[in-house]
Scaffold this motif. Structure first.
Motif, PDB file in Angstrom:
ATOM      1  N   LYS A  58      63.460  44.163  59.261  1.00  0.00           N
ATOM      2  CA  LYS A  58      63.125  45.305  59.808  1.00  0.00           C
ATOM      3  C   LYS A  58      62.717  45.234  60.988  1.00  0.00           C
ATOM      4  O   LYS A  58      62.193  45.709  61.557  1.00  0.00           O
ATOM      5  CB  LYS A  58      61.943  45.709  58.287  1.00  0.00           C
ATOM      6  N   ILE A 114      65.331  45.162  63.087  1.00  0.00           N
ATOM      7  CA  ILE A 114      65.064  46.387  63.941  1.00  0.00           C
ATOM      8  C   ILE A 114      64.473  47.040  64.549  1.00  0.00           C
ATOM      9  O   ILE A 114      64.556  47.335  65.739  1.00  0.00           O
ATOM     10  CB  ILE A 114      65.075  47.315  62.373  1.00  0.00           C
ATOM     11  N   LEU A 150      65.051  47.443  68.709  1.00  0.00           N
ATOM     12  CA  LEU A 150      64.856  48.793  69.502  1.00  0.00           C
ATOM     13  C   LEU A 150      64.075  48.348  70.253  1.00  0.00           C
ATOM     14  O   LEU A 150      63.657  49.217  71.415  1.00  0.00           O
ATOM     15  CB  LEU A 150      63.980  50.097  67.888  1.00  0.00           C
ATOM     16  N   GLY A 155      66.229  47.436  73.639  1.00  0.00           N
ATOM     17  CA  GLY A 155      67.541  48.824  74.118  1.00  0.00           C
ATOM     18  C   GLY A 155      66.158  49.605  74.501  1.00  0.00           C
ATOM     19  O   GLY A 155      67.007  49.432  75.605  1.00  0.00           O
ATOM     20  N   VAL A 212      71.514  45.660  70.396  1.00  0.00           N
ATOM     21  CA  VAL A 212      71.127  46.574  70.288  1.00  0.00           C
ATOM     22  C   VAL A 212      71.957  47.757  69.365  1.00  0.00           C
ATOM     23  O   VAL A 212      71.592  48.441  68.170  1.00  0.00           O
ATOM     24  CB  VAL A 212      71.608  47.965  71.867  1.00  0.00           C
ATOM     25  N   VAL A 213      73.195  47.181  69.261  1.00  0.00           N
ATOM     26  CA  VAL A 213      73.679  47.536  68.028  1.00  0.00           C
ATOM     27  C   VAL A 213      73.935  47.209  67.019  1.00  0.00           C
ATOM     28  O   VAL A 213      74.382  47.826  66.092  1.00  0.00           O
ATOM     29  CB  VAL A 213      75.714  48.086  68.549  1.00  0.00           C
ATOM     30  N   SER A 214      74.176  46.266  66.566  1.00  0.00           N
ATOM     31  CA  SER A 214      74.138  45.612  65.355  1.00  0.00           C
ATOM     32  C   SER A 214      72.817  45.595  64.415  1.00  0.00           C
ATOM     33  O   SER A 214      73.384  45.053  62.784  1.00  0.00           O
ATOM     34  CB  SER A 214      75.016  43.828  66.245  1.00  0.00           C
ATOM     35  N   PRO A 215      71.808  45.167  65.257  1.00  0.00           N
ATOM     36  CA  PRO A 215      70.606  45.705  64.348  1.00  0.00           C
ATOM     37  C   PRO A 215      70.977  46.397  63.805  1.00  0.00           C
ATOM     38  O   PRO A 215      70.051  46.877  62.737  1.00  0.00           O
ATOM     39  CB  PRO A 215      69.396  44.986  65.258  1.00  0.00           C
ATOM     40  N   GLN A 216      71.372  47.996  64.009  1.00  0.00           N
ATOM     41  CA  GLN A 216      71.179  48.583  63.321  1.00  0.00           C
ATOM     42  C   GLN A 216      71.526  49.102  61.796  1.00  0.00           C
ATOM     43  O   GLN A 216      71.672  49.832  61.095  1.00  0.00           O
ATOM     44  CB  GLN A 216      71.992  50.062  64.138  1.00  0.00           C
ATOM     45  N   HIS A 223      70.916  47.491  59.748  1.00  0.00           N
ATOM     46  CA  HIS A 223      70.509  47.220  58.946  1.00  0.00           C
ATOM     47  C   HIS A 223      69.458  48.473  58.482  1.00  0.00           C
ATOM     48  O   HIS A 223      68.335  48.903  57.165  1.00  0.00           O
ATOM     49  CB  HIS A 223      69.289  46.040  59.587  1.00  0.00           C
ATOM     50  N   TRP A 224      69.768  49.550  59.047  1.00  0.00           N
ATOM     51  CA  TRP A 224      69.312  50.484  58.644  1.00  0.00           C
ATOM     52  C   TRP A 224      69.579  50.909  56.983  1.00  0.00           C
ATOM     53  O   TRP A 224      69.017  51.021  55.941  1.00  0.00           O
ATOM     54  CB  TRP A 224      69.377  51.735  59.418  1.00  0.00           C
ATOM     55  N   ARG A 275      70.883  45.205  54.831  1.00  0.00           N
ATOM     56  CA  ARG A 275      69.878  44.215  54.465  1.00  0.00           C
ATOM     57  C   ARG A 275      69.128  43.967  53.508  1.00  0.00           C
ATOM     58  O   ARG A 275      68.177  42.730  53.874  1.00  0.00           O
ATOM     59  CB  ARG A 275      68.134  45.259  55.173  1.00  0.00           C
TER      60      ARG A 275
END
Lengths: 409, 457
Positions: free
Chosen positions: B302, B305, B309, B312, B354-358, B360-361, B366
């Protein structure tokens, strides 16, 4: 178990150090601590594998002085940073960069912050150790086998025999009333030596002496002279694959490492073919006319007057008569070596070719220095134009000139 | 001494079966077993291989000179400075977890703070090497320290590079102090469990005679709290100062006020990515699954993420400010970054950071150790590229088209980069083998059993 059997020379039955009680839970040690505190004991302590919440209050531990020590260290770090930056950059080694101030708060804040934190942080560790009487190589509790669990999962309470209220029987009864898992007597440590090992002492002394040697050598080198060249560990700045000026260079037949320019080489902008304009010569003799580049007009005359005022007037005077302020002052001083400046209005100078006058200004004459390097070519011609006007004005009668110029009709 | 056997003997005291004893046993055994898991040997062999690569490449650099690297005008800051900023960024998560989460009373930090701190120190060691070796004459970096010398010169304290020296060395020192102080009670545990003379001696020396007295704990906790309070602004200052190296210059793409917060966010992002990258194998191979739980991984993801962000946002804001400034050099720099010769690096960075950690939503992602590990590694790559993009694209295209260039690293650049990972992992694996990998005393203090009956007295 009894005090009088202790013999200091040989290990044997030791004196009583205190009474140790063991507890299973943090709650147990908390309750026991409150009882011992309320019973008025002063030389006692608890030993736990982690800081038990609330034990400070239960034991009546006073707030430590440590934060104030850390604050002091932080402030001394701040003072050190200010003093260091001020001394080095404002006092001892000034180096002006773009007109910026030598010392200003914004530029010097980062170092102030860093040294504050550095001093305070190191002090926090050192003060913690010193106030806690650490490092402590041995302790009577090391001889109690069950005490090894004090860093694992058990909670211990020790009342020292040195406590004024300590009494083996009654203290033991008090401890047993606190629901301990066990109560045990602790003997004084008469096994481990309380002297530092000799090896350690000698080692520290020898290392300290050796450590001063480089500093001593450096100090000696800075206050003595030597015929030896300096020793460089890394030689790549001493021996570089290139030929230096004035050294022999086997690559070329003449052996020079500095190469001469080709014959008749002229630097960019330095080609001065126009002999009339640059040297005042025409057909082998001094030019008697102004070169065509010089425009004979009011603007040139004004420029010439201004330049004459700057460069010539100090010696030759406003009217060119050789009576400038410098000349007057020199005569006043009467030092005997002064060659008076020439009166520019003399007849032979009035007849002299402009080319020769130009040459005189450019290269100097007698003790008049060369003005070629200081006055541009155009301006030198403009000065001559103004000089011609001065000479003519000086030689002419005032009669016949218009009144505005000082004529008498 | 005759009665040396009286000193508590080299056998484990009777093992308890309570929660505290289980924590002690779980963590101490890692450093006590005769043979670590096979995975440790494999990893250590690989790390030693890379370390030797590092020694060879740095040795050759010292012998031959800086010309073996691809650094060349206009890109004079190539891999060495990219690697420096990358490693110093990694080093931020450790102190963040230790200090900031400590001040915020985040109990879950106790499971990961020790090896995050270790990671910090090893990363700062790697970082500290790069500026030193890339200066051309690497035996002279002491010029940067304020030492009286025969040249009668002092360093220039108005230079951000000088701030950098003080910030990084202070950070390294305070991190080591913080790490060491945290380990003192755990060293005492190791000492008391030691079964051989040498273990007892070694851990006994570093434990400094700690015996867990409550009067000592009282001062210890104060000192630890103060260190945390000191380290918190320090961690924010270090990467801010690193960013000043860029932001106080005039190069378009560097000369922006967003750099300090942007660098700090990126450092926390990259540091946490490295923590999860190390935590997943560590819990797998050392049997720490009950201490570093899925819950811990989820919390760290978390954080990824959130910081992803932030990073980003910074990328977007750089473009906005370049356009809003109306400065044609700034506009050109950023358009060139995304669509110029380094577009491949830029879009690698965007994809990784920017893209890859998304991903984890999604809770399933996650809470999966494998996905956590993979995304952590991807982010590490992305954060390296972020520094590459900042340094190389800005320098390669500055004001004068006649001085434009294109940076091409040499094989020695790659060898030194790979070798620095060898140094990092060698140190980290030695730490796993010989030092307390989890802060036992702190984990115990946060265990429910430590509070169960504390209220009713």
């Amino acid at each position: 178990m009894s005090h009088d059997e202790k013999t200091p020379e040989t290990p044997g039955p030791a004196a009583l150090h205190g009474l140790l009680a063991e507890y299973d839970t943090p709650a147990g040690i908390l309750a026991a601590s409150q009882k011992i505190r309320d019973a008025g004991y002063s030389r006692w302590d608890t030993f736990t594998p982690f800081p038990v919440h609330g034990i400070d209050k239960a034991m009546g531990i006073k707030m430590t002085v440590l934060p104030w020590i850390v604050l002091g260290a932080g402030l001394s770090g701040l003072a050190t940073a200010i003093a260091l930056q001020w001394y080095t950059n404002t006092f001892d080694y000034k180096w002006l960069i773009s007109g910026k101030p030598f010392f200003s708060i914004p530029a010097n804040v980062p170092i102030m912050f860093e040294l504050t934190v550095l001093f305070a942080g190191i002090t926090a560790l050192v003060a913690m150790l010193v106030l806690n009487n650490l490092p402590l190589p041995s302790h009577p509790l090391d001889f109690v086998r069950r005490f090894a669990r004090s860093t694992d999962d058990r909670f211990f309470l020790l009342i020292e025999a040195a406590d004024p209220k300590f009494d083996e029987e009654s203290t033991k009864a008090l401890l047993e009333g606190t629901h301990p898992a066990a109560v045990e007597t602790v003997k004084e440590d008469n096994v481990t030596s309380n002297k530092l090992p000799k090896v350690l002492i000698y080692g520290v002394v020898i290392l300290t002496v050796i450590a001063t040697v480089p500093f001593a050598l450096a100090a000696k080198a800075r206050h003595a002279t030597s015929k030896q060249t300096r020793i460089h560990a890394v030689l790549d700045m001493d021996a570089q694959p290139k030929y230096k000026a004035q050294r022999r260079n086997p690559v070329y037949a003449d052996g020079r490492s500095t190469r001469l320019p080709d014959p008749d080489t002229v630097a960019v902008g330095d080609l001065r073919e126009d002999s009339h304009f640059y040297r005042g010569k025409m057909n082998g003799g001094w030019a008697r006319t102004f070169p065509p580049q010089v425009r004979l007009e009011d603007a040139t005359m004004k420029r010439g007057q201004e330049r004459f005022g700057i460069y010539c007037q100090p010696c030759h005077g406003v009217g060119g008569e050789g009576n400038g302020m410098v000349a007057k002052r020199a005569e006043e001083l009467q030092q005997g070596t002064w060659v008076p400046p020439t009166n520019l209005t003399q007849d032979y100078l009035r007849q002299m070719a402009v080319g020769e006058l130009f040459n005189t200004i450019t290269n100097g004459i007698r003790n008049m220095p060369a003005y070629g390097p200081q006055i541009t070519t155009e301006d030198r011609w403009a000065i001559i134009m103004y000089l011609r006007a001065l000479q003519r004005g000086h030689a002419s009668k005032t009669a016949g000139l218009p009144p505005a110029t000082g004529g008498t009709n | 001494m005759a009665a040396a056997t009286d000193i508590n003997p080299f056998v484990n005291p009777p093992a308890g079966d309570n929660a505290f004893a289980r924590i002690t046993d779980n963590i101490s055994r890692i450093a006590e077993v005769d043979k670590p898991p096979r995975a440790w040997y494999i990893a250590f062999a690989a790390a030693l291989g890379l370390l030797s690569l590092f020694l060879v490449s740095v040795g050759y650099l010292f012998w031959e000179g800086i010309g073996i690297y691809g650094n060349m005008m206009p890109v004079a800051w190539g891999f060495p400075i990219v690697n420096f900023v990358f490693w110093i960024g990694i080093g931020h998560a450790g102190t963040l977890i230790s200090a900031i989460l400590f001040l915020l009373r985040q109990g879950w930090r106790t499971a990961i703070n020790r090896f995050a701190e270790a990671m910090t120190i090893f990363a700062v060691i790697c970082a500290g090497i790069f500026p030193g070796i890339h200066i051309g004459r690497p035996w002279l970096p002491y010029y940067m320290m304020p030492i009286p010398n025969q040249m009668e010169m002092w360093p220039q304290f108005r230079s951000p590079l000088e701030w950098d020296i003080f910030a990084v060395s202070t950070y390294a020192t305070i991190s080591i102090v913080f790490w060491y102080m945290g380990m003192i009670p755990d060293f005492a545990t190791f000492r008391d469990r030691a079964t051989t003379f040498w273990r007892r001696l070694a851990y006994g020396i570093v434990a400094m005679g700690w015996r867990g007295s409550s009067r000592q704990w009282h001062r210890y906790e104060r000192a630890y709290l103060l260190l945390a309070a000191l380290a918190t602004p320090l961690v924010l200052s270090v990467h801010s100062v690193v960013s000043f190296d860029f932001a106080t210059s005039q190069i378009p793409g560097w000369h922006t006020t967003i750099f300090p917060p942007y660098f700090v966010a990126g450092a926390i992002f990259g540091g946490f990515a490295m923590v999860v990258t190390l935590a997943v194998p560590a819990r797998q191979f050392f049997g720490l699954k009950r201490i570093i739980t899925i819950k811990h991984l989820e919390l760290m993801n978390k954080v990824l993420i959130a910081t992803g962000l932030l990073v980003g946002y910074a990328y977007g804001m750089e473009f906005f400010v370049a356009w809003y400034s109306g400065n044609e050099y700034e506009v050109f720099t950023f358009v060139n970054r995304a669509f110029g010769p380094y577009a491949w690096a830029y879009w690698t960075m965007i994809t990784c950071n920017v893209v890859s950690p998304q991903l984890h939503w999604f809770k399933s992602v996650r809470t999966s150790p494998l996905a956590t590990l993979l995304i952590g590694m991807v982010i590490n790559v992305g954060m390296w590229f972020e520094r590459f993009v900042i340094i190389c694209t800005s320098l390669a295209r500055d004001f004068l088209p006649s001085s434009w260039g294109y940076y091409i690293p040499t094989m020695w650049d790659f060898m030194t980069l790979a070798g620095s990972f060898g140094l990092f992992f060698t140190l980290f694996l030695l730490f796993c083998r010989y030092l307390p990998m989890v802060a036992m005393a702190e984990v115990k203090a946060f265990h429910p059993a430590a509070h169960a009956h504390a209220e009713h007295h």
